[in-house]
Design an enzyme around this catalytic site. Structure first.
Site, PDB file in Angstrom:
ATOM      1  N   GLY A 182       3.391   2.036  10.997  1.00 39.74           N
ATOM      2  CA  GLY A 182       3.159   1.181  12.166  1.00 39.74           C
ATOM      3  C   GLY A 182       2.901  -0.268  11.791  1.00 39.74           C
ATOM      4  N   ALA A 183       2.028  -0.473  10.801  1.00 35.71           N
ATOM      5  CA  ALA A 183       1.663  -1.834  10.426  1.00 35.71           C
ATOM      6  C   ALA A 183       0.828  -1.809   9.158  1.00 35.71           C
ATOM      7  CB  ALA A 183       0.862  -2.493  11.549  1.00 35.71           C
TER       8      ALA A 183
ATOM      9  N   GLU B  49       0.843  -1.187   0.000  1.00 39.93           N
ATOM     10  CA  GLU B  49       0.000   0.000   0.000  1.00 39.93           C
ATOM     11  C   GLU B  49       0.881   1.240   0.000  1.00 39.93           C
ATOM     12  OE1 GLU B  49      -2.811   0.354   3.208  1.00 39.93           O
ATOM     13  OE2 GLU B  49      -3.662   2.161   2.376  1.00 39.93           O
TER      14      GLU B  49
ATOM     15  N   HIS C 230      -6.560  -2.273  15.162  1.00 41.05           N
ATOM     16  CA  HIS C 230      -6.776  -1.474  13.938  1.00 41.05           C
ATOM     17  C   HIS C 230      -6.579  -2.339  12.690  1.00 41.05           C
ATOM     18  CE1 HIS C 230      -6.512   2.318  11.520  1.00 41.05           C
ATOM     19  NE2 HIS C 230      -5.779   1.534  10.745  1.00 41.05           N
ATOM     20  N   GLU C 231      -5.466  -3.030  12.621  1.00 42.19           N
ATOM     21  CA  GLU C 231      -5.187  -3.829  11.417  1.00 42.19           C
ATOM     22  C   GLU C 231      -6.201  -4.961  11.295  1.00 42.19           C
ATOM     23  OE1 GLU C 231      -3.301  -2.257   9.577  1.00 42.19           O
ATOM     24  OE2 GLU C 231      -2.310  -1.042  11.099  1.00 42.19           O
TER      25      GLU C 231
HETATM   26  N1  B3K Z   1      -2.930   0.923   5.735  1.00 41.50           N
HETATM   27  C1  B3K Z   1      -1.611   1.046   6.303  1.00 41.50           C
HETATM   28  C2  B3K Z   1      -0.892   2.249   5.832  1.00 41.50           C
HETATM   29  C3  B3K Z   1      -0.028   2.016   4.668  1.00 41.50           C
HETATM   30  C4  B3K Z   1       0.751   3.250   4.317  1.00 41.50           C
HETATM   31  C5  B3K Z   1       1.448   3.167   3.054  1.00 41.50           C
HETATM   32  N2  B3K Z   1       2.274   4.293   2.752  1.00 41.50           N
HETATM   33  C6  B3K Z   1      -1.642   1.069   7.779  1.00 41.50           C
HETATM   34  C7  B3K Z   1      -2.949   1.288   8.404  1.00 41.50           C
HETATM   35  O1  B3K Z   1      -3.481   2.376   8.389  1.00 41.50           O
HETATM   36  O2  B3K Z   1      -3.506   0.368   8.898  1.00 41.50           O
HETATM   37 ZN    ZN Z   2      -5.405   1.733   8.777  1.00 44.92          ZN
END
Ligand code: B3K
Ligand code: ZN
Length: 893
Positions: free
Chosen positions: A269-270, A129, A305-306
């Site tokens: 972070g993740a 991402e 969150h993830e």
């Molecule tokens: N969705 C990822 C973020 C990715 C960032 C890429 N540059 C983390 C999160 O918000 O869960």
């Molecule tokens: Zn997120």
């Protein structure tokens, strides 16, 4: 930089076009080698039936990949059938439906940008991402192209025994030359940004979870062997999150296995890759000896969150990157409510609002301000912002509160059911809430399309004869880069009225008393006009308004409270957030008094402060019925960053010295109230990261912070003792920080000793070393920059590791105003050096480091000039990445 790249092009939301081709099936074979990993992509493509007409060419995204071969339906293409450039692979006259096979070679070991497939120490991992997948293979790398993935990973069996990808493992076995393979299949269609692979020598812990419908899910957390004892908290958090999402949103997990992998080198972070989350070690590992309370809480919230993204993001994804907040704002709202439910809701709310009101408000007021659903971007990586995440969360919070819990749940159920397996927009989200609730949210959507923090100006008057109270609220919003004029926002203002004996009943003139809640002391006013007056009747005395309870909208509210009003709110308001906010406003007023004295050139050495603040604080310290964590928060003065954000011009020295002078005055005045809190604390009690114990520690360490300002030898001794005896990182680090910050001559030697001792003890624990760097990069001692420069050469620092850069460089620039903003401009030069270096190796991190410089217009002339100079210097760099170019050019515009 080539002429074409000289001014990277902005992508516009209004130009969105659906994809011309779809990819039904994606088969990847990734043959891992450090410098020449071979990736074979086999894609089943067909023309999108929803698109009429169409182009004679199809471009697949691809960057930094060496082409070995390309074939359609098994036939290698001639040179005139395709074109290859920096952006990708263009096929001339592709069939309506075909199988494309590409073979490419990539170089993970030299991928320092940590985007795409890269190496973190001895581990291969991915971050796709937003647009990293195009660095792995040629593809339609856009979130509205969703495909079923099958992935085979091949690697040396000894060095990389663990081979992981999304979905379920369907086959594994040995290959030639000591290599082996594993094939994973993910039955859920997903966009490429959710793809992941990991290969390494990892250990894992395992647990299981039975879903509400009775399916058993295997849970695994993979880490390097040395960290296997630090995974339990993440596992517990995961199981709590899984249960919570079932109870709160009716969402259950869908694959047979859920995996988390921890890596050392990670830009964020993740990442929520389907079934295979990849985490920065800082957001997974936790153990009492090495991790602070804040660290434990961070692990809990990021794991949740993830996990929550599995529905809000993966099952229902974004149509395009302008919709990023669709998944991020909603998921932050979900994790914030989860954390509130796991601990203290008011504490969580105060912490979140503090970040919002300092960092997000500041972003919304600067050159990078953008709507929660932006209209354009140059580099999408620059848009993973506080606005998208936490202002986006506030928008969802307002929606949830406007609808109430039942209708909001009905709305989210409809959203998930209606759009499962689709790539959608923020409009679709709001439409589901509208359809489920019957509410018209047309005006509310201005929150998505307009940037800037709305201002509310509140005035009132009390008509004694009529017993009426008139409350007038005016809204406005300053211009931001995308627009000078703003349509009025739909703003919920939760409120109450206080009399001398507490809450007063609310009755709006001409309306029935509070229909919804049954609580007649609390009301939500809905502002929709530029100015509205609300008249309350039946009031025997002039009330003090309690406004924006629980911070019901992300706005700046101005009401002329007297200090006596604020003291009343601090002690009597039924809303915990407003009690805290009143304490902040009272303290800010007192700091303002001292700033006036500072600006008159007075000596702040023995400054007298308003006795009312002292009395109010003393009452808090003596009231045993209060939540200790709240007392600690209320006794912490507003941060320098918050005070700066509130001011028209940020006077760094005045803010810092005045705030410090107030702290010293409070320490002296309250010493005898603070001492017992510190002395009565039992340092030998076993550690637990529970809300109550965290509260105890924070109050005790807050007391220590004040007491250390007295420079008494006995307290310095006690602080050293706490450092030596601590059975947990919160207490050890708090004591270390106090020793480092102390101005007492006796603390000098202890400071050096403790820093050396700490490093020696923890040099093999990278996350603890990060804390050690941070204590030194954020110290207010005047030699901080010199120390930071020395630390750049220390073996503890790794100039390519994002966590180390954040701990040393970003923390210095963002959390050490007094030293970063030294008048010579040296701090800015130091930061710019790192930005220019990282521009070549890791553009995402480089662009992020620019944040403090983007605020140059807020500073007095001398600092402004120096900051501007460094921005110009960066802009003049001949090979600027898109990431850095966008932030620098917008800052200077
Ligand atoms: N969705 C990822 C973020 C990715 C960032 C890429 N540059 C983390 C999160 O918000 O869960
Ligand atoms: Zn997120």
């Amino acid at each position: 930089m080539s002429a074409r790249d000289a001014q990277p092009r902005a992508i516009q939301l209004k130009d969105y076009q659906p994809p011309e081709y779809l990819i039904d099936q994606t088969h990847l074979t990734i043959d891992l080698e450090d410098h020449n990993t071979r990736v074979t992509g086999t894609l089943k493509l067909r023309r999108n039936p929803d698109i009429s007409g169409g182009e004679a060419e199809l471009t697949l995204h691809g960057q930094e990949i060496k082409l070995i071969s390309v074939a359609i339906d098994g036939k290698p293409l001639d040179k005139d059938q395709y074109r290859l450039d920096d952006e990708g692979l263009t096929l001339r006259n592709p069939p309506e439906q075909f199988e494309l096979e590409t073979v490419g070679e990539i170089d993970p070991k030299n991928n320092t940008a940590l985007d795409g497939l890269y190496k973190s120490r001895n581990l291969y991992c991915t971050q796709c991402e937003a647009e990293g997948f195009r660095k792995i293979t040629w593809y339609l790398d856009r979130p509205d192209v969703m495909s079923e993935f099958t992935t085979t990973i091949v690697a040396d069996k000894k060095r990389f025994p663990t081979l992981l990808s999304n979905g379920n493992l369907i086959e594994q076995g040995d290959a030639e030359k000591g290599r082996h393979f594993a094939t994973w299949h993910d039955p859920f269609k997903k966009p490429a940004y959710l793809f992941a692979v990991v290969a390494g020598d990892l250990e894992h812990i395992e647990d299981k979870f039975v879903t509400q419908s009775g399916r058993e899910v295997t849970l695994r957390i993979f880490v390097e062997g040395k960290d296997i004892d630090k995974c339990d908290h993440a596992m517990l958090s995961l199981k709590n999150a899984m249960r919570w999402d079932e109870d709160t949103y009716g969402r259950e997990y869908d694959l047979d296995i859920f995996m988390v992998v921890a890596v050392d080198d990670f830009n964020m972070g993740a990442m929520e890759n389907k079934g295979l989350n990849i985490f920065n070690t800082s957001c997974v590992l936790a153990k009492q000896e090495t991790t602070t309370d804040a660290g434990f809480q961070r692990v809990e919230s990021v794991v949740a969150h993830e996990y929550f993204h599995n529905w809000s993001g993966n099952r229902v994804t974004c149509r395009d990157w302008f919709q990023l907040s669709l998944k991020e704002g909603f998921t932050v709202y979900r994790d914030a409510t989860f954390s509130a439910d796991m601990g203290s809701p008011t504490v969580k709310r105060v912490e979140d609002v503090s970040v919002l009101r300092t960092a997000q408000f500041s972003e919304d007021d600067g050159p990078m301000a953008h709507p929660v659903r932006p209209d354009s971007y140059i580099e999408i990586s620059n848009f993973y912002t506080l606005t998208i995440y936490i202002k986006g969360c506030e928008i969802v919070r307002m929606l949830a509160n406007l609808l109430g819990p039942e209708l909001f749940r009905k709305g989210t159920d409809l959203y998930f059911d209606r759009h499962d397996g689709e790539a959608v927009t923020t409009e679709d989200f709001v439409a589901a809430l509208e359809d489920a609730s019957g509410r018209d949210l047309t005006q509310f959507k201005n929150w998505y399309s307009q940037a800037g923090t709305p201002r509310l100006e509140v005035t009132d008057h009390y008509d004694e004869a009529a017993g009426e109270y008139h409350l007038t609220i005016k809204q406005s919003c300053p211009p931001t880069p995308e627009s000078d004029t703003k349509k009025p926002f739909h703003i919920p203002v939760a409120m109450g009225l206080l009399g001398s004996a507490g809450s007063l009943p609310l009755k709006l003139k001409g309306e029935e008393p509070n229909p919804e809640t049954g609580d007649n002391t609390h009301q939500v006013l809905e502002l929709t006009e530029p100015e509205q007056t609300f008249v309350f009747e039946g009031l025997p005395e002039k009330p003090v308004p309690s406004l924006l309870r629980d911070f019901s909208a992300p706005v700046k509210l101005k009401y002329d409270y007297s200090r006596d009003d604020l003291m009343l709110l601090m002690s009597q308001d039924s809303d915990g957030f407003c009690r805290w906010d009143a304490s902040q406003q009272l303290a800010a007023q007192v700091i303002d008094d001292v700033m006036a004295a500072y600006n008159r050139g007075e000596d702040l050495g023995s400054v007298e402060i308003d006795q009312r603040l002292i009395d109010a604080y003393r009452r808090l310290l003596q009231d045993e019925s209060l939540d200790k964590a709240m007392v600690a928060l209320m006794l912490s003065l507003p941060s320098e960053a918050y005070l700066g954000e509130q001011a028209d011009e940020i006077q760094v020295e005045a803010i810092h010295h005045s705030r410090e002078a107030v702290r010293v005055a409070l320490a002296k005045a309250l010493a005898e109230d603070l001492r017992p809190i510190y002395q009565q604390y039992d340092h030998s009690k076993p550690y637990k990261p529970s809300a109550d114990d965290i509260a105890d520690r924070s109050l005790k360490n807050m007391a220590l912070g004040y007491l250390m300002l007295l420079n008494e030898p006995a307290i310095i001794e006690a602080c050293e003792q706490q450092y030596r005896d601590a059975n947990n990182m919160t207490d050890a680090l708090s004591a270390l920080t106090q020793l480092v910050e102390s101005t007492a001559p006796e603390a000098q030697a202890k400071r050096e000793w403790a820093l050396a001792d700490f490093y020696e003890r923890w040099e093999d624990e990278p996350l603890v070393v990060d804390q050690w760097l941070r204590v030194q990069s954020t110290t207010k001692q005047s030699d901080a920059l010199e120390k930071v420069r020395a630390l750049e050469k220390h073996p503890a620092f790794d100039r390519n590791n994002p966590n180390k850069i954040r701990a040393l460089v970003a923390a210095f620039a963002n959390a050490n105003a007094i030293n970063f903003h030294v008048p010579s401009g040296e701090g800015y030069g130091f930061l710019a050096d790192h930005i220019l270096r990282l521009n070549r190796t890791n553009p995402q991190i480089a662009a992020r480091l620019l944040t403090p410089l983007t605020r140059w217009r807020k500073y007095p002339e001398e600092q402004r000039k120096q900051m501007h100079l460094q921005l110009e210097r960066i802009k003049a760099e001949p090979k600027l990445s898109k990431d850095v170019y966008e932030v620098v050019s917008k800052s200077l515009a």
